[in-house]
Design a protein around this motif. Sequence first.
Motif, PDB file in Angstrom:
ATOM      1  N   PRO A  26       1.226  10.316   7.377  1.00 54.13           N
ATOM      2  CA  PRO A  26       1.387  10.151   5.931  1.00 54.13           C
ATOM      3  C   PRO A  26       0.558   9.059   5.275  1.00 54.13           C
ATOM      4  O   PRO A  26       0.251   9.149   4.087  1.00 54.13           O
ATOM      5  N   PHE A  27       0.157   8.039   6.023  1.00 52.19           N
ATOM      6  CA  PHE A  27      -0.559   6.926   5.393  1.00 52.19           C
ATOM      7  C   PHE A  27      -2.064   6.940   5.671  1.00 52.19           C
ATOM      8  O   PHE A  27      -2.775   6.007   5.309  1.00 52.19           O
ATOM      9  N   ALA A  28      -2.555   8.001   6.271  1.00 50.54           N
ATOM     10  CA  ALA A  28      -3.966   8.065   6.669  1.00 50.54           C
ATOM     11  C   ALA A  28      -4.923   7.879   5.498  1.00 50.54           C
ATOM     12  O   ALA A  28      -5.971   7.263   5.656  1.00 50.54           O
ATOM     13  N   LYS A  29      -4.588   8.380   4.344  1.00 51.91           N
ATOM     14  CA  LYS A  29      -5.540   8.347   3.224  1.00 51.91           C
ATOM     15  C   LYS A  29      -5.317   7.195   2.244  1.00 51.91           C
ATOM     16  O   LYS A  29      -6.026   7.099   1.243  1.00 51.91           O
ATOM     17  N   PHE A  30      -4.345   6.333   2.508  1.00 50.13           N
ATOM     18  CA  PHE A  30      -4.191   5.161   1.653  1.00 50.13           C
ATOM     19  C   PHE A  30      -5.332   4.205   1.949  1.00 50.13           C
ATOM     20  O   PHE A  30      -5.739   4.045   3.100  1.00 50.13           O
ATOM     21  N   ASP A  55      -6.735   3.326  -3.540  1.00 46.25           N
ATOM     22  CA  ASP A  55      -6.251   4.681  -3.777  1.00 46.25           C
ATOM     23  C   ASP A  55      -5.077   5.012  -2.865  1.00 46.25           C
ATOM     24  O   ASP A  55      -4.985   4.513  -1.745  1.00 46.25           O
ATOM     25  N   SER A  56      -4.223   5.896  -3.362  1.00 44.85           N
ATOM     26  CA  SER A  56      -3.086   6.354  -2.571  1.00 44.85           C
ATOM     27  C   SER A  56      -3.399   7.712  -1.943  1.00 44.85           C
ATOM     28  O   SER A  56      -4.418   8.325  -2.250  1.00 44.85           O
ATOM     29  N   ALA A  57      -2.511   8.159  -1.094  1.00 44.48           N
ATOM     30  CA  ALA A  57      -2.667   9.467  -0.449  1.00 44.48           C
ATOM     31  C   ALA A  57      -2.440  10.589  -1.465  1.00 44.48           C
ATOM     32  O   ALA A  57      -1.786  10.401  -2.493  1.00 44.48           O
ATOM     33  N   ASP A  58      -2.964  11.757  -1.150  1.00 49.13           N
ATOM     34  CA  ASP A  58      -2.835  12.909  -2.047  1.00 49.13           C
ATOM     35  C   ASP A  58      -1.375  13.254  -2.342  1.00 49.13           C
ATOM     36  O   ASP A  58      -1.039  13.621  -3.461  1.00 49.13           O
ATOM     37  N   TRP A  59      -0.500  13.138  -1.326  1.00 52.65           N
ATOM     38  CA  TRP A  59       0.906  13.488  -1.557  1.00 52.65           C
ATOM     39  C   TRP A  59       1.554  12.520  -2.550  1.00 52.65           C
ATOM     40  O   TRP A  59       2.449  12.914  -3.298  1.00 52.65           O
ATOM     41  N   TRP A  60       1.107  11.267  -2.583  1.00 47.83           N
ATOM     42  CA  TRP A  60       1.665  10.321  -3.556  1.00 47.83           C
ATOM     43  C   TRP A  60       1.110  10.605  -4.958  1.00 47.83           C
ATOM     44  O   TRP A  60       1.839  10.531  -5.943  1.00 47.83           O
ATOM     45  N   LYS A  61      -0.151  10.954  -5.035  1.00 48.60           N
ATOM     46  CA  LYS A  61      -0.731  11.328  -6.329  1.00 48.60           C
ATOM     47  C   LYS A  61      -0.004  12.551  -6.886  1.00 48.60           C
ATOM     48  O   LYS A  61       0.292  12.618  -8.086  1.00 48.60           O
ATOM     49  N   ALA A  62       0.263  13.524  -6.015  1.00 49.89           N
ATOM     50  CA  ALA A  62       0.981  14.724  -6.442  1.00 49.89           C
ATOM     51  C   ALA A  62       2.380  14.364  -6.934  1.00 49.89           C
ATOM     52  O   ALA A  62       2.858  14.914  -7.940  1.00 49.89           O
ATOM     53  N   TYR A  63       3.039  13.445  -6.252  1.00 47.46           N
ATOM     54  CA  TYR A  63       4.363  12.986  -6.682  1.00 47.46           C
ATOM     55  C   TYR A  63       4.315  12.443  -8.106  1.00 47.46           C
ATOM     56  O   TYR A  63       5.169  12.763  -8.936  1.00 47.46           O
ATOM     57  N   ASN A  64       3.313  11.625  -8.392  1.00 43.23           N
ATOM     58  CA  ASN A  64       3.206  11.070  -9.753  1.00 43.23           C
ATOM     59  C   ASN A  64       2.972  12.155 -10.790  1.00 43.23           C
ATOM     60  O   ASN A  64       3.480  12.067 -11.904  1.00 43.23           O
ATOM     61  N   GLN A 115       4.301  22.611  -9.130  1.00 45.44           N
ATOM     62  CA  GLN A 115       4.050  23.365  -7.908  1.00 45.44           C
ATOM     63  C   GLN A 115       3.611  22.462  -6.750  1.00 45.44           C
ATOM     64  O   GLN A 115       3.607  22.879  -5.599  1.00 45.44           O
ATOM     65  N   LYS A 116       3.286  21.216  -7.077  1.00 49.22           N
ATOM     66  CA  LYS A 116       2.916  20.247  -6.046  1.00 49.22           C
ATOM     67  C   LYS A 116       4.151  19.729  -5.298  1.00 49.22           C
ATOM     68  O   LYS A 116       4.022  19.065  -4.268  1.00 49.22           O
ATOM     69  N   ALA A 117       5.333  20.034  -5.808  1.00 49.96           N
ATOM     70  CA  ALA A 117       6.576  19.722  -5.094  1.00 49.96           C
ATOM     71  C   ALA A 117       6.796  20.836  -4.086  1.00 49.96           C
ATOM     72  O   ALA A 117       7.701  21.652  -4.192  1.00 49.96           O
ATOM     73  N   ASN A 118       5.919  20.857  -3.101  1.00 50.30           N
ATOM     74  CA  ASN A 118       5.921  21.949  -2.116  1.00 50.30           C
ATOM     75  C   ASN A 118       6.311  21.420  -0.737  1.00 50.30           C
ATOM     76  O   ASN A 118       6.464  20.214  -0.536  1.00 50.30           O
ATOM     77  N   LEU A 119       6.479  22.333   0.189  1.00 54.11           N
ATOM     78  CA  LEU A 119       6.932  21.964   1.530  1.00 54.11           C
ATOM     79  C   LEU A 119       6.019  20.937   2.189  1.00 54.11           C
ATOM     80  O   LEU A 119       6.493  19.979   2.806  1.00 54.11           O
TER      81      LEU A 119
END
Length: 184
Positions: free
Chosen positions: A105-109, A113-122, A140-144
């Motif tokens: 989960p933290f590979a792209k921090f 910049d934050s990870a893609d999943w955190w950007k999607a959360y925002n 739709q970014k609230a995906n599995l």
Amino acid sequence: MERVTFQMYWGQFRLIEKRMMELSDYVTIDPKNYSTFSNQFISMYLTICSEIDSLADEFCKEFDASVKERYGITKKINLLIDKYPKLQSWKCKTKFPYEEINFVPFAKFNETDSADWWKAYNLVKHKRTEKDENGNFNYQKANLKNIMLSLSALFVILSKAKEELCPNFPTDIESNILEIDFIN
């Protein structure tokens, strides 16, 4: 971190995980379902990421008293990376009966910049009814896939907080869905 504080976060994780296990009866945790989104997933995503933000505050304050709640997640995660340089390689993998899937989960921090999943959360949190460049709604970014990445992130931080700040917590913490590989 006081035991009662840790216990509160651990209790929340257990509730979130229980809900995820119930939802997995309808949407199996499998890469083929990564793009599946739902109202339940929106609620889960918002809850998980809120817990990550709050727990990161608590954790960072333990070794840097200057941390203020107004700091964004990128600064908080970078403080954790400074303390634990291998954080970006720590991974969670799903347990049986799920197919073994690895999440890092933290590979792209990074510093800025934050990870893609955190950007999607925002985007889900602040602009969920707007469309992205592909014409898809942000909700739709609230995906599995993003749910599992964020759940993995929460479990990694929680596990490290227990190990470092609350080693006398009376029970081991273990997930029914995930296990961690702390690559050192």
